[in-house]
Enzyme design. Structure first.
Site, PDB file in Angstrom:
ATOM      1  CB  SER A 102      -0.956  -0.042   1.196  1.00 54.08           C
ATOM      2  OG  SER A 102      -1.924   0.975   1.115  1.00 54.08           O
ATOM      3  CG  ASP A 241      -2.590   3.980  -1.513  1.00 50.71           C
ATOM      4  OD1 ASP A 241      -3.308   3.872  -2.517  1.00 50.71           O
ATOM      5  OD2 ASP A 241      -2.687   3.217  -0.539  1.00 50.71           O
ATOM      6  CG  ASP A 243      -2.834  -0.600  -2.593  1.00 52.27           C
ATOM      7  OD1 ASP A 243      -2.819   0.561  -2.136  1.00 52.27           O
ATOM      8  OD2 ASP A 243      -3.451  -1.537  -2.035  1.00 52.27           O
ATOM      9  CG  ASP A 245      -6.097   0.617  -1.105  1.00 50.76           C
ATOM     10  OD1 ASP A 245      -5.276   1.542  -0.929  1.00 50.76           O
ATOM     11  OD2 ASP A 245      -6.165  -0.379  -0.350  1.00 50.76           O
TER      12      ASP A 245
END
Length: 446
Positions: A102, A241, A243, A245
């Site tokens: 993340s 960010d 990833d 999400d």
């Protein structure tokens, strides 16, 4: 059974240090594969990753694990976490995997698992997989070993999906948008989707090299985005960010807007259009008291959960709400996605801007935040929150804030940190309470 591998968002840690090693990844593939091999159909797992250097290594280990227990593997390459969830459903896979840490630095990595419905695994599923990690899952007969295949059109599929969440009658023509992809998983798909909807796109963080993910960019480091928005005269800035999400927004003046204001705008816009479900927004204990007061004034509720977008989603499914998320920018819109999706959330913000014809600075000032302070205390080991001195300090602070604010103390599920948050109408009191508790935790952890 206590958790040994799974935290609040899958398995995460420093690469090549337990539990984030190729050996553990191979075992996770075998254990998760064995758990989801049910029935006599040909089983399939979808695997995506962000742009970390270690993603290749972890991907290969997971492929070995899954194929060894008879699962076919579909490799997506670098793709946002929500894209993996979406493609798991659309490809009728038995399981989805995202390799990402993340917003963490490149040296960390992680493994997130999604069930066939595209939702993150339940605690019960994760505990069963943990149990299998300790044993030796049954391996497939040689003729039943799985195959691996890489698909080339995953990006296009996700861009098409994301664009479909934007109102058909609207376009982004005339909007100048800066988008910071954190050199992460959305470095192609986010600029492409915005451009295809008509925006003038200024991309940042779109040249990943394996080690620059989240490095002075993205949702946790919005300074460059702020500077670029102001210098270019852009209408809005979007920060994802690693990833993709989560989403943080910068308005045209350069002001950073957090997830609480984003949830307020999306929920109230949907409420205005008669599309908000459940009469509430679901958020965590970390969301600002100002959000709760604003929703209450509009005849809506704020349902709070413990920290973790998985718990927000569980509450949304239980209450029928379709808007929820976290202050950190995980925005979950269940009419569109089964997990947080930074690009889809951004498109709803942009739809409100276009639909209402108002600038970002006006739309994203939905409520007056209550003074809030969050500090992290890193610790090497032990249980500092169990110390009598820390408990006494926390109890005293709760008595002081009673009726005038809130206190939230918790251990991070992904890092060796104690998070200390207080909020209240008296800013000086909030700062004093947080500093005292952090000092007590630091002494107890020494």
């Amino acid at each position: 059974m206590a958790r040994k591998f799974f935290g609040t968002d899958g398995i995460r840690g420093l690469t090549n240090t337990a539990p984030m090693t190729p050996e553990v990844a191979l075992k996770v593939g075998q254990a998760a594969g064995a758990h989801f091999v049910r029935g006599d159909h040909r089983h399939r797992v979808v695997i995506g990753k962000d742009t970390r250097l270690s993603g290749y290594m972890m991907e290969s280990a997971l492929v070995a694990g899954f194929t060894s227990v008879g699962m076919d593997v579909v490799l997506l390459g670098p793709m946002p976490t929500p894209a993996v969830a979406m493609l798991t459903r659309s490809m009728r896979a038995d399981l989805g995997v995202m390799i990402s840490a993340s917003h963490n630095p490149f040296a960390d990595n992680g493994i997130k698992l999604f069930g066939p419905d595209g939702y993150k695994l339940s605690d019960a599923d994760e505990l069963e997989i943990e149990g299998l990690l300790e044993g030796a899952p049954p391996l497939a007969q040689p003729e039943l070993i799985g195959r691996a295949k890489r698909i080339d059109d995953a990006r296009g599929r996700y861009v098409h999906f994301a664009k479909a969440t934007f109102p058909e009658q609207l376009r982004l023509d005339g909007l100048k948008i800066v988008v910071d992809c954190a050199h992460g998983a959305a470095y192609h798909v986010a600029p492409d989707a915005l451009w295809e909807l008509g925006a003038d796109v200024i991309p940042l963080g779109v040249t990943p090299n394996g080690i620059n993910i989240n490095d002075a960019c993205g949702s946790t480091h919005p300074q460059l985005l702020q500077q670029t928005v102001v210098a270019s005269g852009a209408d809005i800035g979007l920060a994802l960010d690693g990833d993709a999400d989560r989403l943080i927004v910068v308005d045209e003046t350069g002001k950073v807007i957090d997830g609480d204001q984003l949830m307020a705008l999306i929920a109230l816009d949907q409420h205005r259009l008669g599309q908000l479900k459940g009469g509430a927004v679901v958020a965590t204990v970390m969301s600002n008291l100002g959000l709760e007061r604003k929703l209450d004034a509009e005849g809506l509720r704020l349902e709070r959960t413990k920290v973790g977008d998985r718990y927000v989603l569980e509450a949304m499914r239980a209450t029928g709400c379709n808007v929820g998320g976290e202050q950190s920018g995980h925005i979950i819109l269940t009419d569109h996605s089964t997990t947080g999706d930074g690009l889809v959330a951004a498109l709803q913000i942009l739809a409100a801007m276009v639909g209402q014809g108002k600038p970002a600075s006006e739309l994203l000032d939905q409520f007056e935040p209550v003074p809030q302070l969050l500090k992290n205390v890193r610790f090497a080991g032990g249980a500092p929150l169990e110390a009598d001195s820390v408990k006494a300090c926390i109890a005293a602070a709760e008595r002081e804030l009673d009726g005038r604010g809130r206190l939230v103390i918790r251990k991070s599920g992904t890092e060796p940190l104690i998070r200390v948050m207080a909020e209240g109408d008296d800013e000086a009191q909030v700062h004093d309470v947080v500093e005292r508790i952090c000092a007590a935790v630091t002494r107890a952890a020494a």
